[in-house]
Design a protein around this motif. Structure first.
Motif, mmCIF file in Angstrom:
data_model
loop_
_atom_site.group_PDB
_atom_site.id
_atom_site.type_symbol
_atom_site.label_atom_id
_atom_site.label_comp_id
_atom_site.label_asym_id
_atom_site.label_seq_id
_atom_site.Cartn_x
_atom_site.Cartn_y
_atom_site.Cartn_z
ATOM 1 N N GLN A 160 -0.009 3.791 3.321
ATOM 2 C CA GLN A 160 0.136 3.219 4.662
ATOM 3 C C GLN A 160 1.523 3.586 5.172
ATOM 4 N N LYS A 162 -0.441 2.648 9.641
ATOM 5 C CA LYS A 162 -1.627 3.497 9.676
ATOM 6 C C LYS A 162 -1.912 4.066 8.286
ATOM 7 N N THR A 163 -3.195 4.249 7.992
ATOM 8 C CA THR A 163 -3.599 4.790 6.692
ATOM 9 C C THR A 163 -3.281 6.279 6.625
ATOM 10 N N SER A 179 0.835 -1.198 0.000
ATOM 11 C CA SER A 179 0.000 0.000 0.000
ATOM 12 C C SER A 179 0.872 1.251 0.000
#
Length: 608
Positions: free
Chosen positions: A296, A301-302, A293
């Motif tokens: 991230q 954490k996003t 991702s």
């Protein structure tokens, strides 16, 4: 009753209302565009005709004699169209009338060349004349006389022809009904000289902005027919050509003026415009496969803010600079050596060598359009094995293909952009690829092949920034195959590139031969799992990026990379700045795909 289907038998929708000749002498024809297929590349292109003003009637004997002091016409009458004038006499009239009315003359009377930047009187181009002619309906030999002072359909009897010649003559200007543009006598009365040389045939490039005929031919175009022209198939479309010195009782002219206003399309809704670039196949919606991702952080954490993304981006950037062996060094003042200038129909080309190292110069081909899109002008960089294929022109390189779907530099200069093709170091840094890489490792031990290319691209951008008339805020890059790899890496590492198109690069590091030592080497196979080209797309964001695939190097799995990068684009509020079009026809791009690629660059660099 025979209906003629040739272009000769297509006629404007003539109005029955009268238009007083006391009104404005000229009608304004609004700017417009038209799609057609370029006979050189086979790609659908959009031609544009700028707004112009054209005389409502053919130039009369009264008008001609007032300016020229004489009346050469065979059929005398001040309200009749002037005839028995050569093309040269027509342009002399244009210049003299311009001077008398305080306008800038357009023509060089020694050569006949017209300066399109000048706003004086001139002859219409063939494209303008046909635009002014208007929409069409079919007519027959029996009904054609309602619309124009044209001859009979007789092709057998010489006696009938003699009677026609004795009994027919031009009519008073404006005697017949006007067409829907308010123009009289576009059909018949006298042939009308046009500005163009005759002779454009298949294989000639199509100028996309205010198209004109070829640069030279022995004859000039005539349009419209005369009072003696045949009312039937043998009318030959009421298009002819003849030597410009020719004088005839059947030929006159009408005037034209440029206004300088170009065509501008109404912008469609962004989602509508972007639809072809977002046709995600079933099962791939929002899927990212096994890619890491991009949004991230190191704690898992996003990332929801641009500030958070910039921290993530800095880490990705540093990793790839290390992979490529890039440093922060600058190239210094750019130098070039000019080899040869080519004056082509659509552009002026300069073959040059650009200094990219103290002892090494790389080949580039800089193409300036005859009709620039605007000033300053956007630039499109086209990297490839050599400069010949992107230019569609044999320039002494190792590879050449005639203009076609890989001729991106030619296609962009045709659209009015400055284009610059540049050669891949593997073709020039040594006798072959082995020698090129050996020299690279001897001269720059820590630099990868793609890192070498990024440095060359930076030198090219430094040079482009020195050129007058270059729009620094709009520099695109487009490439196919090797050129697509070069485009991807250059854009990811050089923020001065503002729009990107990559055709079949192999988006995944495992999709193509990136382990070959002229790109990276087999050490790239031992990379960490998170490292792949979706990170390069993250570095490019939010600049526009388009992938073109053909189910060869890039297939449906390439959507994983687009989907992985789109959340980054969404952070910038620009989710439609990234797209993918798969033509599913193999490695070479199709005309449709190339058309979409060109439209992408036009949309984001300015030009639609």
């Amino acid at each position: 009753m025979k209906i003629f289907s040739r272009l000769a038998c297509l006629l404007p929708l003539f109005c029955t209302f009268a238009v007083s000749l006391a009104q404005d002498e000229f009608a304004t024809i609004p700017a417009s565009s038209k799609k057609l297929t370029d006979s050189v590349t086979g790609i659908e292109v959009e031609t544009q005709i700028s707004e112009f003003r054209i005389a409502r009637t053919e130039t009369t004997q009264s008008e001609f004699s007032r300016i020229m002091g004489r009346n050469p016409s065979f059929h005398q009458g001040l309200d009749l169209p002037v005839e028995s004038v050569s093309w040269w006499e027509a342009i002399r009239y244009c210049n003299l009338r311009s001077l008398k009315e305080g306008l800038e003359p357009c023509y060089d009377l020694a050569t006949g060349a017209r300066d399109p930047s000048r706003a004086g009187y001139r002859l219409p181009t063939e494209a303008e004349w046909l635009k002014a002619f208007g929409d069409s309906v079919q007519f027959t030999a029996e009904t054609i006389g309602q619309y124009g002072n044209i001859g009979s359909s007789n092709t057998k009897s010489l006696e009938e022809l003699k009677k026609d010649l004795a009994g027919r003559m031009p009519q008073k200007a404006g005697s017949r009904p006007a067409n829907k543009n308010g123009l009289f006598d576009m059909l018949g009365n006298v042939w009308e000289w046009c500005d163009d040389f005759n002779g454009r045939v298949a294989g000639h490039p199509v100028p996309l902005i205010d198209p004109r005929g070829p640069d030279w031919a022995p004859e000039r175009v005539l349009l419209g027919g005369s009072f003696i022209s045949l009312a039937g198939n043998w009318g030959r479309s009421y298009r002819s050509s003849i030597m410009p010195e020719y004088r005839s009782r059947f030929t006159g002219f009408r005037l034209c003026l440029s206004t300088g206003r170009r065509w501008s399309a109404a912008a469609p809704e962004e989602s509508v415009w972007a639809e072809p670039y977002n046709r995600v196949p079933a099962g791939f919606e929002n899927k990212t496969g096994e890619l890491s991702s991009l949004v991230q952080d190191s704690q898992g954490k996003t990332i929801t803010t641009l500030e958070g993304w910039e921290k993530r981006r800095a880490g990705i950037k540093a990793k790839w600079e290390k992979t490529l062996g890039l440093s922060a060094e600058t190239s210094g003042k750019p130098n070039v050596k000019e080899v040869r200038t080519f004056e082509e129909e659509l552009y002026t080309g300069k073959l040059m060598y650009l200094q990219v190292e103290p002892e090494f110069w790389e080949k580039i081909y800089l193409m300036y359009p005859r009709c620039p899109l605007r000033n300053p002008t956007p630039v499109v960089i086209v990297p490839y094995y050599d400069v010949d294929v992107p230019a569609g022109q044999p320039l002494g390189g190792r590879t050449y293909l005639p203009p076609g779907t890989r001729s991106f530099a030619y296609l962009m200069v045709q659209q009015g952009y400055i284009a610059c093709a540049i050669r891949w170091y593997g073709e020039s840094y040594g006798e072959g690829y082995g020698e090129a890489v050996a020299n690279l490792k001897l001269n720059h031990p820590g630099l990868s092949g793609l890192g070498k290319w990024v440095r060359d691209a930076r030198c090219l951008l430094d040079y482009l920034y020195t050129l007058p008339g270059v729009d620094r805020d709009n520099i695109g890059i487009i490439g196919h195959s090797l050129g697509a790899k070069m485009s991807l890496y250059a854009a990811a590492n050089e923020p001065r590139i503002t729009a990107v198109v990559c055709s079949e690069p192999g988006m995944g590091l495992d999709f193509s031969n990136y382990e070959d030592y002229w790109y990276h080497d087999n050490s790239i196979l031992a990379r960490d799992k998170a490292t792949d080209h979706h990170e390069l797309l993250g570095l490019i964001a939010s600049r526009p990026f388009l992938l073109i695939g053909g189910d060869s190097a890039d297939n449906d799995n390439s959507w994983y990379y687009i989907n992985s990068a789109r959340p980054v684009y969404q952070l910038f509020g620009k989710p439609l700045n990234i797209g993918y079009f798969n033509h599913r026809s193999g490695h070479s791009p199709t005309p449709e795909a190339v058309g979409l690629a060109v439209d992408w660059l036009k949309h984001f660099l300015g030009g639609n």
